[in-house]
Design an enzyme around this catalytic site. Structure first.
Site, PDB file in Angstrom:
ATOM      1  N   ALA A  72      49.673  36.158  38.249  1.00  0.00           N
ATOM      2  CA  ALA A  72      49.151  35.017  39.000  1.00  0.00           C
ATOM      3  C   ALA A  72      47.832  35.452  39.609  1.00  0.00           C
ATOM      4  CB  ALA A  72      50.149  34.624  40.082  1.00  0.00           C
ATOM      5  N   GLY A 117      53.049  37.379  36.838  1.00  0.00           N
ATOM      6  CA  GLY A 117      53.186  36.076  36.185  1.00  0.00           C
ATOM      7  C   GLY A 117      52.984  36.147  34.681  1.00  0.00           C
ATOM      8  N   GLU A 120      56.262  37.152  33.387  1.00  0.00           N
ATOM      9  CA  GLU A 120      57.162  36.003  33.548  1.00  0.00           C
ATOM     10  C   GLU A 120      56.890  34.954  32.466  1.00  0.00           C
ATOM     11  OE1 GLU A 120      55.859  35.901  37.643  1.00  0.00           O
ATOM     12  OE2 GLU A 120      57.937  35.819  38.336  1.00  0.00           O
ATOM     13  N   GLU A 140      54.525  43.088  41.893  1.00  0.00           N
ATOM     14  CA  GLU A 140      54.304  42.287  43.105  1.00  0.00           C
ATOM     15  C   GLU A 140      54.567  43.028  44.406  1.00  0.00           C
ATOM     16  OE1 GLU A 140      55.836  41.170  40.399  1.00  0.00           O
ATOM     17  OE2 GLU A 140      55.118  39.173  39.885  1.00  0.00           O
TER      18      GLU A 140
HETATM   19  N1  COA Z   1      44.335  37.972  39.757  1.00  0.00           N
HETATM   20  C1  COA Z   1      43.020  37.807  39.924  1.00  0.00           C
HETATM   21  N2  COA Z   1      42.094  38.600  39.360  1.00  0.00           N
HETATM   22  C2  COA Z   1      42.543  39.592  38.571  1.00  0.00           C
HETATM   23  C3  COA Z   1      43.911  39.820  38.356  1.00  0.00           C
HETATM   24  C4  COA Z   1      44.829  38.937  38.973  1.00  0.00           C
HETATM   25  N3  COA Z   1      46.146  39.049  38.809  1.00  0.00           N
HETATM   26  N4  COA Z   1      44.049  40.901  37.539  1.00  0.00           N
HETATM   27  C5  COA Z   1      42.808  41.311  37.265  1.00  0.00           C
HETATM   28  N5  COA Z   1      41.895  40.539  37.883  1.00  0.00           N
HETATM   29  C6  COA Z   1      40.430  40.672  37.864  1.00  0.00           C
HETATM   30  C7  COA Z   1      39.980  41.834  38.704  1.00  0.00           C
HETATM   31  O1  COA Z   1      39.879  41.457  40.083  1.00  0.00           O
HETATM   32  C8  COA Z   1      38.639  42.144  38.076  1.00  0.00           C
HETATM   33  O2  COA Z   1      37.695  41.227  38.566  1.00  0.00           O
HETATM   34  P1  COA Z   1      36.194  41.724  38.959  1.00  0.00           P
HETATM   35  O3  COA Z   1      35.610  42.167  37.629  1.00  0.00           O
HETATM   36  O4  COA Z   1      35.570  40.507  39.515  1.00  0.00           O
HETATM   37  O5  COA Z   1      36.375  42.873  39.924  1.00  0.00           O
HETATM   38  C9  COA Z   1      38.864  41.831  36.602  1.00  0.00           C
HETATM   39  O6  COA Z   1      40.009  40.975  36.547  1.00  0.00           O
HETATM   40  C10 COA Z   1      39.158  43.063  35.776  1.00  0.00           C
HETATM   41  O7  COA Z   1      40.240  43.745  36.383  1.00  0.00           O
HETATM   42  P2  COA Z   1      40.175  45.280  36.871  1.00  0.00           P
HETATM   43  O8  COA Z   1      41.233  45.479  37.890  1.00  0.00           O
HETATM   44  O9  COA Z   1      38.781  45.641  37.225  1.00  0.00           O
HETATM   45  O10 COA Z   1      40.564  45.988  35.484  1.00  0.00           O
HETATM   46  P3  COA Z   1      41.255  47.413  35.327  1.00  0.00           P
HETATM   47  O11 COA Z   1      41.171  47.735  33.868  1.00  0.00           O
HETATM   48  O12 COA Z   1      40.714  48.400  36.291  1.00  0.00           O
HETATM   49  O13 COA Z   1      42.794  47.163  35.702  1.00  0.00           O
HETATM   50  C11 COA Z   1      44.886  45.960  35.732  1.00  0.00           C
HETATM   51  C12 COA Z   1      43.608  46.295  34.945  1.00  0.00           C
HETATM   52  C13 COA Z   1      45.642  44.897  34.961  1.00  0.00           C
HETATM   53  C14 COA Z   1      45.757  47.226  35.870  1.00  0.00           C
HETATM   54  C15 COA Z   1      44.499  45.446  37.132  1.00  0.00           C
HETATM   55  O14 COA Z   1      43.553  44.404  36.985  1.00  0.00           O
HETATM   56  C16 COA Z   1      45.650  44.913  37.936  1.00  0.00           C
HETATM   57  O15 COA Z   1      46.438  45.680  38.465  1.00  0.00           O
HETATM   58  N6  COA Z   1      45.732  43.561  38.075  1.00  0.00           N
HETATM   59  C17 COA Z   1      46.700  42.924  38.920  1.00  0.00           C
HETATM   60  C18 COA Z   1      48.086  43.018  38.339  1.00  0.00           C
HETATM   61  C19 COA Z   1      49.089  42.393  39.295  1.00  0.00           C
HETATM   62  O16 COA Z   1      49.380  42.907  40.347  1.00  0.00           O
HETATM   63  N7  COA Z   1      49.631  41.227  38.875  1.00  0.00           N
HETATM   64  C20 COA Z   1      50.579  40.526  39.647  1.00  0.00           C
HETATM   65  C21 COA Z   1      49.909  39.479  40.450  1.00  0.00           C
HETATM   66  S1  COA Z   1      51.074  38.587  41.419  1.00  0.00           S
END
Ligand code: COA
Length: 266
Positions: A72, A117, A120, A140
């Site tokens: 999400a 999400g 999910e 989460e």
């Molecule tokens: N919501 C909003 N933005 C998200 C996102 C999310 N769930 N997941 C990634 N993004 C965005 C990042 O903020 C980043 O934006 P920016 O370029 O403006 O900084 C972009 O997508 C790229 O992500 P980034 O984190 O820089 O890539 P990474 O390769 O370093 O890491 C992940 C990849 C997937 C490990 C990491 O993005 C992450 O942990 N995301 C969240 C996962 C999560 O907790 N999901 C559950 C949400 S309830």
């Protein structure tokens, strides 16, 4: 139905060819994170595709090689009130239940991160094909919240309560091989091959009796969320919203957006 005119969306790319629909979540700049717009468009899109009697199978995937959906949208959730969080959770649950009860088989082609999400969403599909580089998890608790789009219900149903507890309570992210070993995905294919493999499977399904396939799915899924109970989803929604009452949710989400480790209350 013309795919070009009737299935035009801002956050989704939708094609229908030879009875096989493909929905691609198209927000690669945020790793296909699921905001309200994506959920609304997915809901509308499913509503339209449900009318398509010539459809044999549906595939769901994410744009790019990096993510199916990284969860999400955290930037959309950071300032939500508990009431808004309950509504967001309820809507996400409803759209994913619609997907689960979709009249023809739905295959997730998981081409990268399927977190929160995103996992999910994949779990609401009937069959999951993962590329070797795919990663799965419900992270989460590291953001100060719990899964809110049905993860507390789908995950135990798919991998069993002990494994679901370990994954949800630690937020541990697993690779495709482990996802296969615990039954979270049906098949792992080389990187870049998930969509092709899903299309191959969709063609196998399309070669069978459409009426029989639709009826078989109806018998298994009944109202879309079988064997899960709506009471379980309601409880998840309630506890998800409760997390937005305390300081951990704002801290966890701000920390993610500021690219730092969170400092939770002890
Ligand atoms: N919501 C909003 N933005 C998200 C996102 C999310 N769930 N997941 C990634 N993004 C965005 C990042 O903020 C980043 O934006 P920016 O370029 O403006 O900084 C972009 O997508 C790229 O992500 P980034 O984190 O820089 O890539 P990474 O390769 O370093 O890491 C992940 C990849 C997937 C490990 C990491 O993005 C992450 O942990 N995301 C969240 C996962 C999560 O907790 N999901 C559950 C949400 S309830």
């Amino acid at each position: 139905m013309s795919a070009g005119t009737d299935l035009c969306f801002e956050t989704l790319v939708v094609t229908v060819s030879d009875g096989i629909g493909v929905i691609t979540i198209n927000r690669p700049e945020s790793l296909n994170a699921l905001n309200l717009k994506v959920l609304q468009e997915l809901d509308t899109c499913l509503g339209r595709l449900e009318q398509l009697e010539t459809l044999s199978a549906l595939i769901l995937t994410g744009q790019g090689e990096k993510a199916f959906a990284a969860g999400a949208d955290i930037s959309a959730m950071v300032s939500m009130s508990p009431g808004e969080a309950a509504d967001f959770s309820g809507f996400g649950q409803a759209v994913f239940q619609r997907l689960s009860g979709f009249p023809v088989p739905v295959i997730a082609a998981v081409n990268g991160y399927a977190l929160g999400g995103g996992n999910e969403l994949a779990m609401a599909c009937d069959i999951r094909i993962a590329s070797q580089n795919a990663k799965f998890g419900q992270p989460e608790v590291g953001l100060g919240i719990i899964p809110g789009f049905g993860g507390t219900q789908w995950l135990p149903a798919i991998v069993g309560v002990p494994r679901a507890l370990e994954l949800i309570l630690t937020g541990r992210v697993i690779d495709a091989a482990e996802a296969l070993s615990i039954g979270l995905v049906h098949k792992v294919v080389p990187a870049g091959e998930a969509l092709r493999s899903a299309e191959e499977l969709a063609r196998v399904i399309a070669s069978k009796s459409g009426l029989a396939v639709r009826n078989a799915k109806k018998a298994i899924k009944r109202d879309g969320h079988a064997p899960l109970s709506l009471a379980g989803f309601a409880l998840e929604r309630q506890f998800f919203a409760k997390c937005f009452e305390g300081p951990d949710q704002a801290e966890g989400m701000r920390a993610f957006l500021q690219k730092r480790a969170p400092k939770f209350q002890r």
